[in-house]
Scaffold this motif. Sequence first.
Motif, PDB file in Angstrom:
ATOM      1  N   ARG A 253       0.883  -1.101   0.165  1.00 29.03           N
ATOM      2  CA  ARG A 253       0.007  -0.095   0.013  1.00 29.03           C
ATOM      3  C   ARG A 253       0.818   1.181  -0.086  1.00 29.03           C
ATOM      4  NH1 ARG A 253      -5.255   0.695   0.809  1.00 29.03           N
ATOM      5  NH2 ARG A 253      -5.535  -1.410   1.805  1.00 29.03           N
ATOM      6  N   ASP A 257       0.604   4.146  -3.039  1.00 25.91           N
ATOM      7  CA  ASP A 257       0.056   5.371  -2.548  1.00 25.91           C
ATOM      8  C   ASP A 257       0.905   6.557  -2.938  1.00 25.91           C
ATOM      9  OD1 ASP A 257      -2.290   4.232  -1.499  1.00 25.91           O
ATOM     10  OD2 ASP A 257      -1.674   4.475   0.473  1.00 25.91           O
ATOM     11  N   ASN A 258       2.262   6.263  -3.110  1.00 22.92           N
ATOM     12  CA  ASN A 258       3.229   7.358  -3.553  1.00 22.92           C
ATOM     13  C   ASN A 258       3.955   6.990  -4.675  1.00 22.92           C
ATOM     14  OD1 ASN A 258       3.596   8.847  -0.739  1.00 22.92           O
ATOM     15  ND2 ASN A 258       3.498   6.916  -0.061  1.00 22.92           N
ATOM     16  N   GLY A 263       0.103   7.067  -8.058  1.00 28.34           N
ATOM     17  CA  GLY A 263       0.029   7.435  -6.542  1.00 28.34           C
ATOM     18  C   GLY A 263      -0.957   8.818  -6.354  1.00 28.34           C
ATOM     19  N   HIS A 264      -1.419   8.849  -5.149  1.00 21.91           N
ATOM     20  CA  HIS A 264      -2.325  10.004  -4.966  1.00 21.91           C
ATOM     21  C   HIS A 264      -3.385  10.151  -5.624  1.00 21.91           C
ATOM     22  CE1 HIS A 264       1.196  11.237  -2.560  1.00 21.91           C
ATOM     23  NE2 HIS A 264       1.972  11.140  -3.766  1.00 21.91           N
ATOM     24  N   SER A 267      -7.778   4.687  -4.797  1.00 20.59           N
ATOM     25  CA  SER A 267      -7.238   3.951  -4.060  1.00 20.59           C
ATOM     26  C   SER A 267      -6.662   2.610  -4.475  1.00 20.59           C
ATOM     27  CB  SER A 267      -8.412   3.476  -2.863  1.00 20.59           C
ATOM     28  OG  SER A 267      -9.518   2.650  -3.698  1.00 20.59           O
ATOM     29  N   LEU A 268      -6.097   1.810  -3.571  1.00 18.11           N
ATOM     30  CA  LEU A 268      -5.551   0.599  -4.306  1.00 18.11           C
ATOM     31  C   LEU A 268      -6.440  -0.384  -4.767  1.00 18.11           C
ATOM     32  CD1 LEU A 268      -3.351  -1.560  -4.613  1.00 18.11           C
ATOM     33  CD2 LEU A 268      -3.158  -1.976  -1.838  1.00 18.11           C
TER      34      LEU A 268
END
Length: 366
Positions: A253, A257-258, A263-264, A267-268
């Motif tokens: 995760r 997320d990054n 990323g950003h 959601s995963l």
Amino acid sequence: MQFGIFTVGDVTTDPTTGRTPTEHERIKATLAIARKAEEVGLDVMAFGQHHNPPFVASSPTTTMAYVAAQTERLLLSTSTTLITTTDPVRIAEDYAQLQHLADGRVDLMLGRGNTGPVYPWFGKDIRDGIELAIENYALLRRLWHEDVVTWEGKHRTPLQGFTSTPRPLDGVAPFVWHGSIRSPEIAEQAAYYGDGFFHNHIFWPSSHAAQMVRLYRRRFEHYGHGSADQAIVGLGGQVFMRKNSQDAVREFRPYFDNAPVYGHGPSLEEFTRQTPLTVGSPQEVIERTLATREYVGDYQRQLWLMDHAGLPLKTVLEQLDLLGEEVVPVLRREFAALKPAHVPDAPTHSSRVASAAAAAQQEVVA
């Protein structure tokens, strides 16, 4: 069916430690990953081409030649050879040279890349991207298939009585995959020549992949290269595995997320629903990969992105162990059992040499 991995050579900060590898470390890690890919029994490793930070993949042929010297069976390909901004004369000579050095363990995937600024850096205009892909490949084919080429086009200086050296190994040029995520013109180009089509749908839903592959298959048959289900298809994907699904999600995760690209954003969980990204157990990867056949048909090459988003080398090598020990052997058996006899295997240098010899023999008999 060929199974393997691809890399884009990104230098990305590990979000869990805050450490960014040096360019030297990233380049050396790529070599270690290639050796591991062969060790665990994968068929293919494909190398990217980028000319801007944070990538260290500006010279794929250099890396591939080094890997060829350290491996015996691994087929070396590209995850993008920039046909739009790399001189086709350079491509013809570099990849023929590499083909000799690697004893034929070479093919390549042509693409336009995803970095707009690269065009003016090499004297091109991004608005000509499709035109460049079409014209440059037409020239590349002639350079490989004709001993002496006289040519004039729109986007480079003419050639007069030019011979590309060295000539392709055994008189058979490297097999070409045309890679595209969203351009039907590239699927059409692949079909016209009877080449492979690689759809790297890592950011797109399965419905889009199905649409692009159907177009390619339909046009492949239209141009008389065989039935639609005999077209040569490759797919990209992304996986992260642990024995336990919850552990895989928890560990991956922060990298997701990054990640610089996705990323950003979603959601995963949302991203894994909408794209081929699979984060979970080896069994989940097996099931999801097999399900791919339901919307693209029988295909010849499956490559996964494994070393991205700042994942440390140790983790990537662990992923390859899982891929080679628990995932690929099952997929080999399952795909082989499902594939009809008339659907061809993925092309290799030896199979293409044999086909060329058979065709020549038929001409003699006729």
